[in-house]
Design a protein around this motif. Structure first.
Motif, PDB file in Angstrom:
ATOM      1  N   LEU A 159       0.826  -1.208   0.000  1.00 39.52           N
ATOM      2  CA  LEU A 159       0.000   0.000   0.000  1.00 39.52           C
ATOM      3  C   LEU A 159       0.864   1.264   0.000  1.00 39.52           C
ATOM      4  N   GLN A 160       1.984   1.196   0.712  1.00 37.65           N
ATOM      5  CA  GLN A 160       2.905   2.322   0.730  1.00 37.65           C
ATOM      6  C   GLN A 160       3.434   2.602  -0.680  1.00 37.65           C
ATOM      7  N   THR A 210       0.814   4.054  -2.998  1.00 35.84           N
ATOM      8  CA  THR A 210       0.631   5.481  -2.708  1.00 35.84           C
ATOM      9  C   THR A 210       1.703   6.318  -3.389  1.00 35.84           C
ATOM     10  N   GLU A 234       1.066   6.521  -7.082  1.00 36.07           N
ATOM     11  CA  GLU A 234      -0.035   7.416  -7.410  1.00 36.07           C
ATOM     12  C   GLU A 234       0.411   8.880  -7.324  1.00 36.07           C
ATOM     13  N   VAL A 235       1.249   9.181  -6.343  1.00 34.95           N
ATOM     14  CA  VAL A 235       1.824  10.530  -6.250  1.00 34.95           C
ATOM     15  C   VAL A 235       2.615  10.840  -7.522  1.00 34.95           C
TER      16      VAL A 235
END
Length: 237
Positions: free
Chosen positions: A85-86, A89, A92-93
């Motif tokens: 998940l990290q 993220t 996505e950034v």
């Protein structure tokens, strides 16, 4: 059996990624070292540098990771749910930064090809449908790109009320709507055609022009070879 070598422990203190980052800046780090800084730690038998190298090798490049999902990351031993998940993220950034790169001057978006080019970074690696509205001023320069909905792998819907609420909020004179087809084939469905007609009629009611509705796909999967479908070019608006 001889245990695997921990690459971090074999490096001299000054050669370790964190020390090099602090001393010389992020630009001196390799792709795998930058990824290692994000992961922070490996697992028993898999130090963080080895894990980073394996990730990049599996994806083909650091950029290739932007398309990965949670299940892709978790296939590698040492990547659990939290780390997956990290990483999602972070990717996505990166996707959003790419989408806005060079956007200090509002871009002119007055055609389907310009809309498709602008949204390319938004759609890269997506496995679900999303719907966007590009709010434009009187000169067709972008005021704001707004994501209206994010759907499933097979369908997404946008109601004219939601689309024009955002357009009115941004004082837009015109809009271009767009959504992606994860399959890569941008050929519109019957639902896409029906929705476009509703958007066209709603735009006439509130005096905000629907310049186009663009369906985004991939060049290799598009029968026309363009990688997108324009309702205006097709004469449906």
């Amino acid at each position: 059996m001889t245990p695997p070598t921990n690459r971090l422990q074999t490096l001299a203190t000054g050669d370790r990624p964190q020390e090099r980052l602090e001393k010389h800046g992020a630009g001196v780090l390799s792709d795998s070292e930058l990824l290692a800084m994000l992961l922070r730690s490996g697992t028993k038998g898999h130090d963080v540098l080895t894990l980073s190298n394996r990730l990049i090798a599996e994806a083909g490049s650091l950029a290739g990771l932007i398309q990965w999902r949670e299940t892709d990351f978790k296939k590698l031993k040492g990547i659990g749910r939290v780390k997956a998940l990290q990483l999602i993220t972070v990717m996505e950034v990166a996707r959003r930064i790419l989408a806005h790169a060079g956007s200090h001057t509002p871009p002119l978006i007055d055609s389907a090809d310009k809309a498709a080019e602008f949204l390319r970074a938004y759609t890269h690696g997506l496995v679900v449908e999303k719907f966007w509205v590009l709010c434009l001023n009187r000169k067709n320069r972008l005021i704001k790109c707004v994501e209206i909905t994010s759907g499933t792998a097979s369908a997404t819907l946008a109601h004219p009320r939601e689309v024009f609420r955002e357009a009115i909020k941004e004082s837009a004179s015109a809009i271009i709507c767009a959504h992606n087809h994860p399959s890569g084939d941008p050929t519109p469905s019957s639902a896409d055609i029906k929705m476009t007609r509703q958007l066209r009629d709603a735009g006439q009611t509130v005096d905000i022009t629907l310049l186009d509705h663009v369906v985004l796909g991939q060049t290799g999967s598009d029968p026309s070879g363009l990688g997108y479908y324009s309702f205006r070019s097709a004469g449906l608006i």
